[in-house]
Every structure is written in C-alpha cells, then in structure tokens.
Design a protein around this motif. Structure first.
Motif, PDB file in Angstrom:
ATOM      1  N   VAL A  98       0.844  -1.202   0.000  1.00 44.22           N
ATOM      2  CA  VAL A  98       0.000   0.000   0.000  1.00 44.22           C
ATOM      3  C   VAL A  98       0.876   1.248   0.000  1.00 44.22           C
ATOM      4  O   VAL A  98       1.734   1.422   0.863  1.00 44.22           O
ATOM      5  N   SER A  99       0.617   2.142  -0.960  1.00 48.77           N
ATOM      6  CA  SER A  99       1.323   3.427  -0.996  1.00 48.77           C
ATOM      7  C   SER A  99       0.452   4.580  -0.538  1.00 48.77           C
ATOM      8  O   SER A  99       0.959   5.643  -0.171  1.00 48.77           O
ATOM      9  N   GLY A 100      -0.870   4.408  -0.559  1.00 46.52           N
ATOM     10  CA  GLY A 100      -1.780   5.455  -0.114  1.00 46.52           C
ATOM     11  C   GLY A 100      -3.161   4.880   0.071  1.00 46.52           C
ATOM     12  O   GLY A 100      -3.508   3.846  -0.518  1.00 46.52           O
ATOM     13  N   LEU A 101      -3.953   5.555   0.909  1.00 49.62           N
ATOM     14  CA  LEU A 101      -5.305   5.090   1.221  1.00 49.62           C
ATOM     15  C   LEU A 101      -6.320   6.194   0.957  1.00 49.62           C
ATOM     16  O   LEU A 101      -6.069   7.368   1.246  1.00 49.62           O
ATOM     17  N   VAL A 102      -7.495   5.786   0.455  1.00 50.76           N
ATOM     18  CA  VAL A 102      -8.659   6.655   0.398  1.00 50.76           C
ATOM     19  C   VAL A 102      -9.777   5.921   1.122  1.00 50.76           C
ATOM     20  O   VAL A 102     -10.100   4.783   0.767  1.00 50.76           O
ATOM     21  N   VAL A 103     -10.343   6.549   2.154  1.00 46.70           N
ATOM     22  CA  VAL A 103     -11.385   5.902   2.947  1.00 46.70           C
ATOM     23  C   VAL A 103     -12.645   6.755   2.926  1.00 46.70           C
ATOM     24  O   VAL A 103     -12.588   7.982   2.881  1.00 46.70           O
ATOM     25  N   SER A 104     -13.785   6.080   2.963  1.00 49.28           N
ATOM     26  CA  SER A 104     -15.066   6.774   2.986  1.00 49.28           C
ATOM     27  C   SER A 104     -16.063   5.912   3.757  1.00 49.28           C
ATOM     28  O   SER A 104     -16.138   4.704   3.539  1.00 49.28           O
ATOM     29  N   GLY A 105     -16.782   6.524   4.678  1.00 44.77           N
ATOM     30  CA  GLY A 105     -17.823   5.802   5.396  1.00 44.77           C
ATOM     31  C   GLY A 105     -17.353   4.924   6.529  1.00 44.77           C
ATOM     32  O   GLY A 105     -18.158   4.283   7.201  1.00 44.77           O
ATOM     33  N   ALA A 106     -16.066   4.885   6.791  1.00 42.55           N
ATOM     34  CA  ALA A 106     -15.517   4.084   7.897  1.00 42.55           C
ATOM     35  C   ALA A 106     -14.027   4.385   7.981  1.00 42.55           C
ATOM     36  O   ALA A 106     -13.471   5.137   7.173  1.00 42.55           O
ATOM     37  N   GLY A 107     -13.404   3.774   8.980  1.00 42.68           N
ATOM     38  CA  GLY A 107     -11.968   3.916   9.155  1.00 42.68           C
ATOM     39  C   GLY A 107     -11.415   2.603   9.657  1.00 42.68           C
ATOM     40  O   GLY A 107     -11.692   1.540   9.100  1.00 42.68           O
ATOM     41  N   ALA A 108     -10.651   2.660  10.724  1.00 48.43           N
ATOM     42  CA  ALA A 108     -10.053   1.447  11.281  1.00 48.43           C
ATOM     43  C   ALA A 108     -11.105   0.586  11.965  1.00 48.43           C
ATOM     44  O   ALA A 108     -12.074   1.087  12.543  1.00 48.43           O
ATOM     45  N   ALA A 202      -9.659  11.053   3.444  1.00 50.09           N
ATOM     46  CA  ALA A 202     -11.040  10.681   3.754  1.00 50.09           C
ATOM     47  C   ALA A 202     -11.979  11.506   2.882  1.00 50.09           C
ATOM     48  O   ALA A 202     -11.838  12.726   2.796  1.00 50.09           O
ATOM     49  N   ILE A 203     -12.916  10.827   2.231  1.00 53.58           N
ATOM     50  CA  ILE A 203     -13.969  11.503   1.482  1.00 53.58           C
ATOM     51  C   ILE A 203     -15.257  11.262   2.250  1.00 53.58           C
ATOM     52  O   ILE A 203     -15.717  10.120   2.363  1.00 53.58           O
ATOM     53  N   VAL A 204     -15.819  12.334   2.799  1.00 55.23           N
ATOM     54  CA  VAL A 204     -16.892  12.218   3.791  1.00 55.23           C
ATOM     55  C   VAL A 204     -18.195  12.775   3.229  1.00 55.23           C
ATOM     56  O   VAL A 204     -18.245  13.936   2.800  1.00 55.23           O
ATOM     57  N   GLY A 205     -19.231  11.957   3.220  1.00 53.28           N
ATOM     58  CA  GLY A 205     -20.567  12.436   2.901  1.00 53.28           C
ATOM     59  C   GLY A 205     -21.178  13.079   4.135  1.00 53.28           C
ATOM     60  O   GLY A 205     -21.277  12.444   5.186  1.00 53.28           O
ATOM     61  N   LEU A 206     -21.565  14.335   4.054  1.00 54.95           N
ATOM     62  CA  LEU A 206     -22.015  15.061   5.239  1.00 54.95           C
ATOM     63  C   LEU A 206     -23.378  14.614   5.737  1.00 54.95           C
ATOM     64  O   LEU A 206     -23.797  15.004   6.836  1.00 54.95           O
ATOM     65  N   LEU A 207     -24.093  13.783   4.970  1.00 52.15           N
ATOM     66  CA  LEU A 207     -25.349  13.207   5.443  1.00 52.15           C
ATOM     67  C   LEU A 207     -25.143  11.824   6.058  1.00 52.15           C
ATOM     68  O   LEU A 207     -26.105  11.204   6.509  1.00 52.15           O
ATOM     69  N   ASP A 208     -23.918  11.339   6.071  1.00 56.71           N
ATOM     70  CA  ASP A 208     -23.604  10.073   6.729  1.00 56.71           C
ATOM     71  C   ASP A 208     -23.730  10.261   8.238  1.00 56.71           C
ATOM     72  O   ASP A 208     -23.769  11.383   8.754  1.00 56.71           O
ATOM     73  N   SER A 209     -23.787   9.167   8.980  1.00 57.18           N
ATOM     74  CA  SER A 209     -23.931   9.271  10.428  1.00 57.18           C
ATOM     75  C   SER A 209     -22.698   9.943  11.034  1.00 57.18           C
ATOM     76  O   SER A 209     -21.591   9.854  10.488  1.00 57.18           O
ATOM     77  N   PRO A 210     -22.863  10.631  12.177  1.00 63.31           N
ATOM     78  CA  PRO A 210     -21.710  11.278  12.815  1.00 63.31           C
ATOM     79  C   PRO A 210     -20.570  10.314  13.095  1.00 63.31           C
ATOM     80  O   PRO A 210     -19.397  10.675  12.960  1.00 63.31           O
ATOM     81  N   HIS A 212     -19.769   7.459  11.451  1.00 69.38           N
ATOM     82  CA  HIS A 212     -19.059   7.073  10.234  1.00 69.38           C
ATOM     83  C   HIS A 212     -18.161   8.207   9.735  1.00 69.38           C
ATOM     84  O   HIS A 212     -17.042   7.966   9.260  1.00 69.38           O
ATOM     85  N   ARG A 213     -18.634   9.440   9.850  1.00 72.01           N
ATOM     86  CA  ARG A 213     -17.797  10.573   9.443  1.00 72.01           C
ATOM     87  C   ARG A 213     -16.565  10.660  10.333  1.00 72.01           C
ATOM     88  O   ARG A 213     -15.439  10.880   9.853  1.00 72.01           O
ATOM     89  N   ARG A 214     -16.768  10.506  11.637  1.00 74.22           N
ATOM     90  CA  ARG A 214     -15.643  10.599  12.575  1.00 74.22           C
ATOM     91  C   ARG A 214     -14.633   9.479  12.328  1.00 74.22           C
ATOM     92  O   ARG A 214     -13.415   9.719  12.334  1.00 74.22           O
ATOM     93  N   MET A 215     -15.114   8.262  12.095  1.00 80.08           N
ATOM     94  CA  MET A 215     -14.200   7.133  11.894  1.00 80.08           C
ATOM     95  C   MET A 215     -13.291   7.347  10.698  1.00 80.08           C
ATOM     96  O   MET A 215     -12.100   7.019  10.732  1.00 80.08           O
ATOM     97  N   ALA A 216     -13.844   7.896   9.623  1.00 78.41           N
ATOM     98  CA  ALA A 216     -13.017   8.168   8.441  1.00 78.41           C
ATOM     99  C   ALA A 216     -11.992   9.248   8.740  1.00 78.41           C
ATOM    100  O   ALA A 216     -10.815   9.139   8.365  1.00 78.41           O
TER     101      ALA A 216
END
Length: 251
Positions: A98-108, A202-210, A212-216
């Motif tokens: 892995v050289s880079g990550l893009v995460v959306s809707g979750a994190g670790a 992190a690409i965060v949808g602002l209508l996602d749950s708080p 899920h946004r925080r985890m990303a």
C-alpha cells in the motif's frame, strides 16, 4: 482467488466495496478511472461472485493474496464502508502493498459508535438479523446507507434500487440459510492506525452518520467533504468523488 475485475492500463488503483454489496458499487469510478489507470475491483469473500466463507477468515488476507497474485504493490487502495476498514487493515498488515489510502464511510476496525440515533438503529438491525427478518434487515441497511433519519424518498430511486439489488444478490447467494460466517477482525486496528505514516484521504458524505464521518476522519491526513451525500458519496455525488480520488492519485 477473489473474483475481481481488472480493467484499464496505467498506474494501478484498488477499489474495495462496502458490506453486503460488491464491485458494482464502484461503477461510476471504474468507468472514469480506467481512462488513465489500471483498476482492480474485487468482490470480497461472501460477496458478489467470490466464494462463500465456510471457516474463519480475514478479508485483509484475501485482498493481500490477490494483490500478490497480480504482482501489484505498493499501490493506492480506496475503500468504502467495510472496504475502508479492509483498506486500513491492509496498510497495517501488509504495508509493502500500500502506498496510499482513500477511505469513505468508515476507518479502522474496532472504532466505537457513540451517536444515540445510530446506536438505536444498529440495535434494531442486530435484532432483525437474529430474528432472520430479511425484509426489515434490508430496510435498516438502506437507511444506514442513505442517512440515518433521512427519508428514502429524498434519494434517487434508481440509486436505492442499485444498492438494494446488490444487497439482495449478496443475501441470495451467500446467506440463504442461517447466519453468515463473519470475518475475524484485525487485532488492535484502531490503536495501530494512529501510527500510519502513508498518505490517507477521507472523502466524507455530510449526510452520513456522525460516527461514520468521525471514523473516516480519525485515520486521515486530508479530508474532502461532500454535501447532500451519505454513506456512499461515490454514488450520490460521483463526479465530485471521482475528482477527489483522481486528485489524490495525481498528488
């Protein structure tokens, strides 16, 4: 080996879908990215055309084996929801890939949910699973997908139908009876993710749950916010999402 698509030419990028879905989640990005990149989009085990799990397993091991089989790495890995967690796991367990990550809707993996409305919905979702109430399980899944408390009437019908179709296919092919074999989590992923040094967007949808946004955001160095999109901003705002992904790939 995981079922996967391998299309386009150029620098590779790996796309990991969300839970109960498959590689079709990434349809808008696959069409755009293959003009300039080689795109690998697998179906995780227990999803799409990949095998149904029958014994303990880890998604990260399956994805790592696929990338090694394809002689890939290090490469950028993008994931949405479950796919985001698997992407972080891959950076932790097989950093040479892995050289880079893009995460959306979750994190670790292992991050805690705190929002009361989301916790209540997740409790109802777990109860529907225990009761084998597939119809209710699917409706709660769609509410999580398109925003907790957001009426589905506010979402484009074809988008809801697309997600429902993938979910139905997953349940039909991989959970026809009883409970599925769930993946084994990566140990201490949330704590270990704080030590990641590679680029993470992190690409965060602002209508996602708080939550899920925080985890990303917790695993990211940079954040792109997308209005009027929830758990799958790549579907609800495909052009904006793709521009953010391509910008990250260029940089």
């Amino acid at each position: 080996m995981l079922h996967h698509i391998d299309q386009g030419a150029g620098r590779p990028v790996v796309l990991l879908h969300g839970g109960a879905l498959d590689h079709r989640l990434w349809a808008p990005q696959i069409a755009a990215l293959t003009r300039t990149h080689r795109v690998i989009a697998p179906d995780l085990r227990g999803h799409g055309a990949s095998p149904t799990p029958t014994a303990p397993f880890r998604h990260v091991d399956d994805v790592a084996a696929l990338l090694r089989d394809l002689d890939l790495g290090p490469t950028t890995v993008a994931g949405i929801s479950l796919g985001a967690t698997v992407a972080v796991d891959l950076a932790l367990e097989a950093p040479e890939l892995v050289s880079g990550l893009v995460v959306s809707g979750a994190g670790a993996g292992g991050a805690e949910f705190r929002d009361p409305a989301t916790l209540e919905l997740l409790a109802r979702w777990a109860a529907s699973e225990q009761a084998r109430d597939r119809a209710l399980w699917t409706e709660i899944f769609l509410e999580i997908s398109f925003g907790v408390g957001r009426p589905l009437d506010d979402v484009a019908p074809d988008m809801v139908a697309h997600v429902r179709r993938m979910t139905d296919d997953t349940l039909d092919h991989h959970v026809p009876d009883g409970m599925p074999v769930l993946p084994t989590p990566v140990a201490d992923a949330a704590a270990r993710s704080r030590e990641l040094t590679l680029p993470v967007l992190a690409i965060v949808g602002l209508l996602d749950s708080p939550d899920h946004r925080r985890m990303a955001r917790e695993v990211a160095r940079d954040v792109v916010e997308i209005e009027d999109a929830a758990h799958y901003p790549n579907l609800e705002a495909p052009d904006e999402f793709t521009v953010a992904l391509l910008t990250f790939l260029r940089e």
